[in-house]
Design a protein around this motif. Structure first.
Motif, PDB file in Angstrom:
ATOM      1  N   ALA A 179     -11.179   8.267  15.192  1.00 21.77           N
ATOM      2  CA  ALA A 179     -11.649   7.018  15.797  1.00 21.77           C
ATOM      3  C   ALA A 179     -13.060   6.682  15.321  1.00 21.77           C
ATOM      4  O   ALA A 179     -13.372   5.519  15.029  1.00 21.77           O
ATOM      5  CB  ALA A 179     -11.605   7.128  17.319  1.00 21.77           C
ATOM      6  N   GLU A 197     -14.955  -4.778  21.141  1.00 29.42           N
ATOM      7  CA  GLU A 197     -15.401  -3.446  20.760  1.00 29.42           C
ATOM      8  C   GLU A 197     -15.975  -2.701  21.961  1.00 29.42           C
ATOM      9  O   GLU A 197     -15.838  -1.474  22.063  1.00 29.42           O
ATOM     10  CB  GLU A 197     -16.432  -3.518  19.642  1.00 29.42           C
ATOM     11  N   LEU A 230     -13.261  -0.810  23.642  1.00 30.26           N
ATOM     12  CA  LEU A 230     -12.917   0.413  22.907  1.00 30.26           C
ATOM     13  C   LEU A 230     -13.968   1.494  23.111  1.00 30.26           C
ATOM     14  O   LEU A 230     -13.637   2.670  23.295  1.00 30.26           O
ATOM     15  CB  LEU A 230     -12.773   0.093  21.418  1.00 30.26           C
ATOM     16  N   PHE A 241     -13.295   5.066  24.790  1.00 28.32           N
ATOM     17  CA  PHE A 241     -13.507   6.229  23.930  1.00 28.32           C
ATOM     18  C   PHE A 241     -14.435   7.247  24.569  1.00 28.32           C
ATOM     19  O   PHE A 241     -14.251   8.462  24.409  1.00 28.32           O
ATOM     20  CB  PHE A 241     -14.098   5.766  22.592  1.00 28.32           C
ATOM     21  N   ASP A 266      -8.384  11.284  24.299  1.00 28.40           N
ATOM     22  CA  ASP A 266      -8.851  10.351  23.293  1.00 28.40           C
ATOM     23  C   ASP A 266      -7.923   9.141  23.170  1.00 28.40           C
ATOM     24  O   ASP A 266      -7.191   8.984  22.210  1.00 28.40           O
ATOM     25  CB  ASP A 266      -8.979  11.077  21.966  1.00 28.40           C
ATOM     26  N   VAL A 302      -8.337   6.291  22.411  1.00 32.88           N
ATOM     27  CA  VAL A 302      -8.591   5.350  21.320  1.00 32.88           C
ATOM     28  C   VAL A 302      -8.012   5.849  19.991  1.00 32.88           C
ATOM     29  O   VAL A 302      -7.996   5.133  19.001  1.00 32.88           O
ATOM     30  CB  VAL A 302     -10.112   5.062  21.201  1.00 32.88           C
ATOM     31  N   ALA A 336      -5.362   3.545  18.976  1.00 33.67           N
ATOM     32  CA  ALA A 336      -5.941   2.284  18.509  1.00 33.67           C
ATOM     33  C   ALA A 336      -6.425   2.411  17.073  1.00 33.67           C
ATOM     34  O   ALA A 336      -6.270   1.490  16.261  1.00 33.67           O
ATOM     35  CB  ALA A 336      -7.092   1.875  19.425  1.00 33.67           C
ATOM     36  N   ALA A 371      -6.334  -0.157  25.169  1.00 33.20           N
ATOM     37  CA  ALA A 371      -6.928  -0.016  23.840  1.00 33.20           C
ATOM     38  C   ALA A 371      -6.154  -0.827  22.812  1.00 33.20           C
ATOM     39  O   ALA A 371      -6.732  -1.493  21.948  1.00 33.20           O
ATOM     40  CB  ALA A 371      -6.977   1.452  23.432  1.00 33.20           C
ATOM     41  N   THR A 428      -7.357  -4.014  20.050  1.00 39.32           N
ATOM     42  CA  THR A 428      -7.472  -3.595  18.652  1.00 39.32           C
ATOM     43  C   THR A 428      -7.167  -4.740  17.703  1.00 39.32           C
ATOM     44  O   THR A 428      -7.870  -4.944  16.706  1.00 39.32           O
ATOM     45  CB  THR A 428      -6.540  -2.402  18.363  1.00 39.32           C
TER      46      THR A 428
END
Length: 333
Positions: free
Chosen positions: A50, A189, A192, A196, A206, A208, A211, A263, A267
């Motif tokens: 990520a 963002e 995310l 994260f 995790d 993300v 994603a 997520a 994205t």
């Protein structure tokens, strides 16, 4: 010698969003976390994926923007190219970690994992700042045969600092704190980043990572051989990555609106807003994906293509911006 108490070292603003453990130390972006607790001694490969995909710092988990990528290196002399098994960090985050992390802080520090147990930290620690991360790739570990880990290649050495003890870098840290600026993070963002860096992911590990795969990391060579990523193989990730690569803006946004995973829902919009300025490793993976995902057969749209705004999605449905996909416009039927 023990590491410095967290309360004696100023926390950079960009690290204030990180959750602190029971001792008051911020849980940095790259380390393993689970409902059972945080393992500061374990670097998580899924999280590294990520970091590479979204171009985030391994300490604060925020984007690099136009700042250098800093890496601890063992080599001496000029380094036009450097390869490391750890993700890069911001300078200010490296300077903070050098005063708090036991391994970076103490000249007598020893590594405690089963493969390097007893290894002592280098007498002098050297950090080098690079202009870019040129590629990220899966590399088979020399310590564990059959296990792949992610390695980061950096180019363009632009700055460096070294120290034997943290007292030697405190002036540089103070200067970095004085110069610290807020990093640009869009609304998509920011979602995310929040997901994260959270600790309460119920052991999903995790959130993300998926994603990152649909953003394009699913096309990276040997990605599903990387430690911790075998569980993601054979699922829908490459197919969704293909949609985000080949789909039109309307198709990508429609998928995002229907996505039950938070997520996943942001994205697609992140990929669209970063079109033309995606992180270099992600660009490379998506370029590789172009040979893996068949292009949908679409009828050529009618009408004067030059009337389409140059930064709008191309009417052909490629998902690319009109100025890059059909700069000459379409023929009028």
């Amino acid at each position: 010698m023990n590491h410095a108490p967290q309360s004696t070292v100023v926390l950079p603003r960009r690290m204030e969003h990180l959750t602190a453990d029971q001792r008051g130390y911020p849980v940095i972006a790259t380390v393993e976390r689970s409902p059972q607790g945080v393992n500061f001694g374990s670097i998580n490969e899924r999280r590294k994926l990520a970091l590479a995909t979204f171009d985030w710092c391994a300490v604060c988990g925020l984007p690099f923007a136009d700042e250098l990528r800093w890496q601890m290196v063992l080599q001496e002399g000029p380094l036009p190219v450097a390869v490391a098994g750890e993700a890069p960090v911001h300078e200010i985050c490296a300077l903070y970690a050098a005063q708090v992390c036991p391994f970076l802080f103490s000249p007598q520090a020893r590594l405690g994992d089963e493969f390097r147990k007893g290894a002592v930290r280098d007498r002098v620690v050297r950090f080098v700042g690079f202009e870019s991360t040129s590629t990220v790739f899966a590399y088979e570990s020399g310590l564990q045969k059959g296990v792949h880990t992610l390695h980061f290649e950096h180019r363009g050495q632009a700055d460096e600092f070294s120290y034997h003890s943290p007292g030697e870098i405190r002036e540089r840290f103070a200067d970095a704190l004085a110069r610290e600026k807020d990093l640009p993070v869009s609304d998509t963002e920011r979602v995310l980043v929040r997901l994260f860096n959270r600790l309460d992911d119920k052991g999903e590990g995790d959130v993300v990572t998926g994603a990152a795969l649909i953003a394009g990391a699913a096309f990276a060579k040997n990605v599903f051989k990387v430690q911790g990523l075998r569980a993601f193989a054979g699922k829908e990730y490459p197919a969704v990555a293909g949609l985000l690569l080949r789909g039109s803006e309307e198709e990508i946004l429609a998928f995002s609106r229907k996505a039950e995973d938070e997520a996943f829902s942001v994205t697609g919009p992140w990929v669209l807003e970063r079109a033309g300025a995606l992180p270099v490793p992600l660009q490379q993976w998506r370029k590789r994906g172009e040979d893996m995902v068949p292009r949908s057969a679409r009828a050529e749209p009618e009408g004067p293509g030059r009337n389409v705004p140059k930064n709008a999605a191309c009417p052909c449905g490629s998902g690319r911006r009109a100025r890059r996909c059909h700069p000459g416009g379409f023929r009028v039927s």
